[in-house]
Design an enzyme around this catalytic site. Structure first.
Site, PDB file in Angstrom:
ATOM      1  N   SER A 144       0.838  -1.208   0.000  1.00 17.23           N
ATOM      2  CA  SER A 144       0.000   0.000   0.000  1.00 17.23           C
ATOM      3  C   SER A 144       0.866   1.248   0.000  1.00 17.23           C
ATOM      4  CB  SER A 144      -0.855  -0.008   1.279  1.00 17.23           C
ATOM      5  OG  SER A 144      -1.385   1.268   1.566  1.00 17.23           O
ATOM      6  N   TYR A 157      -3.586  -0.118   9.967  1.00 14.00           N
ATOM      7  CA  TYR A 157      -3.401  -0.505   8.559  1.00 14.00           C
ATOM      8  C   TYR A 157      -1.981  -0.196   8.111  1.00 14.00           C
ATOM      9  CZ  TYR A 157      -4.562  -0.611   3.523  1.00 14.00           C
ATOM     10  OH  TYR A 157      -4.602  -0.884   2.165  1.00 14.00           O
TER      11      TYR A 157
HETATM   12  P1  NAP Z   1     -11.985  -4.846  -0.736  1.00 18.65           P
HETATM   13  O1  NAP Z   1     -12.791  -4.363  -1.869  1.00 18.65           O
HETATM   14  O2  NAP Z   1     -12.386  -4.503   0.665  1.00 18.65           O
HETATM   15  O3  NAP Z   1     -11.834  -6.463  -0.835  1.00 18.65           O
HETATM   16  C1  NAP Z   1     -11.100  -7.118   0.176  1.00 18.65           C
HETATM   17  C2  NAP Z   1     -11.353  -8.594   0.017  1.00 18.65           C
HETATM   18  O4  NAP Z   1     -10.683  -9.294   1.070  1.00 18.65           O
HETATM   19  C3  NAP Z   1     -12.841  -8.941   0.121  1.00 18.65           C
HETATM   20  O5  NAP Z   1     -13.182  -9.944  -0.817  1.00 18.65           O
HETATM   21  C4  NAP Z   1     -12.944  -9.502   1.535  1.00 18.65           C
HETATM   22  O6  NAP Z   1     -13.966 -10.438   1.693  1.00 18.65           O
HETATM   23  C5  NAP Z   1     -11.616 -10.209   1.659  1.00 18.65           C
HETATM   24  N1  NAP Z   1     -11.277 -10.497   3.060  1.00 18.65           N
HETATM   25  C6  NAP Z   1     -11.301  -9.655   4.110  1.00 18.65           C
HETATM   26  N2  NAP Z   1     -10.943 -10.300   5.233  1.00 18.65           N
HETATM   27  C7  NAP Z   1     -10.693 -11.596   4.878  1.00 18.65           C
HETATM   28  C8  NAP Z   1     -10.281 -12.756   5.590  1.00 18.65           C
HETATM   29  N3  NAP Z   1     -10.057 -12.736   6.913  1.00 18.65           N
HETATM   30  N4  NAP Z   1     -10.122 -13.907   4.904  1.00 18.65           N
HETATM   31  C9  NAP Z   1     -10.370 -13.953   3.572  1.00 18.65           C
HETATM   32  N5  NAP Z   1     -10.773 -12.886   2.831  1.00 18.65           N
HETATM   33  C10 NAP Z   1     -10.920 -11.726   3.494  1.00 18.65           C
HETATM   34  O7  NAP Z   1     -10.484  -4.364  -0.893  1.00 18.65           O
HETATM   35  P2  NAP Z   1      -9.663  -3.899  -2.177  1.00 18.65           P
HETATM   36  O8  NAP Z   1      -9.734  -2.425  -2.314  1.00 18.65           O
HETATM   37  O9  NAP Z   1      -9.998  -4.786  -3.341  1.00 18.65           O
HETATM   38  O10 NAP Z   1      -8.200  -4.227  -1.627  1.00 18.65           O
HETATM   39  C11 NAP Z   1      -7.612  -5.504  -1.806  1.00 18.65           C
HETATM   40  C12 NAP Z   1      -6.226  -5.423  -1.200  1.00 18.65           C
HETATM   41  O11 NAP Z   1      -5.536  -4.287  -1.749  1.00 18.65           O
HETATM   42  C13 NAP Z   1      -6.233  -5.201   0.315  1.00 18.65           C
HETATM   43  O12 NAP Z   1      -5.134  -5.890   0.884  1.00 18.65           O
HETATM   44  C14 NAP Z   1      -6.018  -3.690   0.450  1.00 18.65           C
HETATM   45  O13 NAP Z   1      -5.428  -3.355   1.692  1.00 18.65           O
HETATM   46  C15 NAP Z   1      -5.081  -3.437  -0.688  1.00 18.65           C
HETATM   47  N6  NAP Z   1      -5.036  -2.057  -1.187  1.00 18.65           N
HETATM   48  C16 NAP Z   1      -6.175  -1.440  -1.599  1.00 18.65           C
HETATM   49  C17 NAP Z   1      -6.058  -0.150  -2.133  1.00 18.65           C
HETATM   50  C18 NAP Z   1      -7.240   0.638  -2.618  1.00 18.65           C
HETATM   51  O14 NAP Z   1      -7.092   1.860  -2.824  1.00 18.65           O
HETATM   52  N7  NAP Z   1      -8.392   0.020  -2.807  1.00 18.65           N
HETATM   53  C19 NAP Z   1      -4.805   0.443  -2.249  1.00 18.65           C
HETATM   54  C20 NAP Z   1      -3.685  -0.238  -1.765  1.00 18.65           C
HETATM   55  C21 NAP Z   1      -3.809  -1.507  -1.248  1.00 18.65           C
HETATM   56  P3  NAP Z   1     -15.374  -9.975   2.348  1.00 18.65           P
HETATM   57  O15 NAP Z   1     -16.050  -9.142   1.337  1.00 18.65           O
HETATM   58  O16 NAP Z   1     -16.081 -11.255   2.645  1.00 18.65           O
HETATM   59  O17 NAP Z   1     -15.043  -9.202   3.621  1.00 18.65           O
HETATM   60  C1  GCO Z   2      -6.967   5.218   3.141  1.00 21.92           C
HETATM   61  C2  GCO Z   2      -7.075   4.301   1.956  1.00 21.92           C
HETATM   62  C3  GCO Z   2      -5.698   3.761   1.598  1.00 21.92           C
HETATM   63  C4  GCO Z   2      -5.823   2.791   0.450  1.00 21.92           C
HETATM   64  C5  GCO Z   2      -4.508   2.247   0.059  1.00 21.92           C
HETATM   65  C6  GCO Z   2      -3.566   3.313  -0.442  1.00 21.92           C
HETATM   66  O1  GCO Z   2      -7.894   5.229   3.965  1.00 21.92           O
HETATM   67  O2  GCO Z   2      -5.963   5.934   3.212  1.00 21.92           O
HETATM   68  O3  GCO Z   2      -7.971   3.245   2.221  1.00 21.92           O
HETATM   69  O4  GCO Z   2      -5.126   3.138   2.683  1.00 21.92           O
HETATM   70  O5  GCO Z   2      -6.618   1.713   0.808  1.00 21.92           O
HETATM   71  O6  GCO Z   2      -3.928   1.460   1.032  1.00 21.92           O
HETATM   72  O7  GCO Z   2      -2.439   2.672  -1.003  1.00 21.92           O
END
Ligand code: NAP
Ligand code: GCO
Length: 264
Positions: A144, A157
């Site tokens: 992230s 986080y």
């Molecule tokens: P999201 O839409 O919230 O999806 C997260 C997924 O993880 C969901 O399918 C959720 O299932 C599953 N999950 C949560 N807890 C779990 C557990 N204990 N065991 C198995 N599955 C679990 O998140 P996203 O935005 O796609 O993000 C995916 C990854 O990228 C995360 O690691 C997040 O931190 C990272 N990330 C996101 C962003 C961003 O801007 N979106 C940026 C940087 C990094 P449920 O729906 O059943 O809870």
């Molecule tokens: C926040 C956002 C970020 C993104 C991502 C950025 O609240 O700042 O959720 O944390 O999820 O991790 O890279």
């Protein structure tokens, strides 16, 4: 000839019913991989299977909480029996809690660390022995911006994602001699359900202040899409990256390089 193909590979993407995980798994399928994914309950897995079917992808889904070592070990054994040894693991499952640190309970902090850091450890530990036997493997941890930067309300986080960056480097160090490469992808701000609260329109129809803030902090002047992460993920999952190890590839539109657009 550079080999970006994933033909004949088995790829496990955790938490991939939708969002970033779904986009990465779909890209792997397009590159020839057999895709398997897990989610925390059958309802979510079924929704995920419907999403993959709609995309024309023959994925297999498993109910598994990544924080539960028994469930993870059972899932990996079942995948190996039903599909094959896992060649590519993406530790994608994750949550965030946005609470001022002095108001966050220890239990809330622990829950984020458990899912976002302990989970990737548990799943990587479960797949490494078979990768060692097979003589190759790819592990990609979804880090992230918070692996590098802090901000208000995301202490747990950021601690988890900072730890995940170092876990990535340590797996790379410990298992590189087994031809296992472990790298991270550090997405910028991506439009998914996880960030939806940061993009909600205000009562007067204006953009959320955080939405405007991210636009000003991103040279690309836009939020990323899950599909923006697909190409970097296929690269890190393919033989084209066999000498890339312990690297966090930031796919952020330039956020980490940019001081931010000055106010007019
Ligand atoms: P999201 O839409 O919230 O999806 C997260 C997924 O993880 C969901 O399918 C959720 O299932 C599953 N999950 C949560 N807890 C779990 C557990 N204990 N065991 C198995 N599955 C679990 O998140 P996203 O935005 O796609 O993000 C995916 C990854 O990228 C995360 O690691 C997040 O931190 C990272 N990330 C996101 C962003 C961003 O801007 N979106 C940026 C940087 C990094 P449920 O729906 O059943 O809870
Ligand atoms: C926040 C956002 C970020 C993104 C991502 C950025 O609240 O700042 O959720 O944390 O999820 O991790 O890279």
């Amino acid at each position: 000839m550079v080999n970006f193909s994933l033909e004949g590979k088995v790829a496990l993407v955790t938490g991939a019913s939708y969002g970033i995980g779904f986009a990465l798994a779909s890209a792997f399928a397009s590159a020839g991989a057999k895709v398997v994914f897990n989610d925390i309950n059958q309802e979510c897995v079924d929704k995920g299977l419907a999403n993959y079917k709609e995309a024309g992808i023959d994925a297999k889904g498993y109910v598994c909480d990544v924080t539960n070592e028994d469930q993870v070990n059972a899932m990996v054994a079942q995948i190996e029996q039903e599909v094959g040894v896992i060649d590519i693991l993406v530790n994608n499952a994750g949550i965030i809690k946005r609470i001022p640190m002095h108001e966050m309970t220890a239990a809330e902090f622990r829950q984020v660390i458990d899912i976002d850091l302990n989970g990737p450890f548990i799943v990587a530990k479960a797949v490494i022995p078979s990768m060692m036997k097979k003589g190759h493997g790819k592990i990609i941890n979804i880090c992230s911006m918070m692996s590098e930067l802090g901000r208000e309300t995301v202490s747990a986080y950021a601690a988890a994602k900072g730890g995940l960056k170092m876990l990535t480097k340590n797996i790379a160090s410990e298992y590189g001699e087994h031809n296992i490469q472990c790298n991270g992808i550090g997405p910028g701000y991506i439009a998914t359900p996880q960030t939806a609260p940061l993009r909600e329109l205000q009562a007067d129809g204006s953009r959320h202040p955080f939405d405007s803030f991210i636009i000003a902090k991103t040279p690309a002047a836009r939020w990323g899409t899950p599909e923006d992460l697909a190409g970097p993920a296929v690269f890190l999952a393919s033989e084209a990256s066999n000498f890339v190890n312990g690297h966090i590839l930031y796919v952020d539109g330039g956020i980490l390089a940019y001081i931010g657009k000055q106010p007019k």
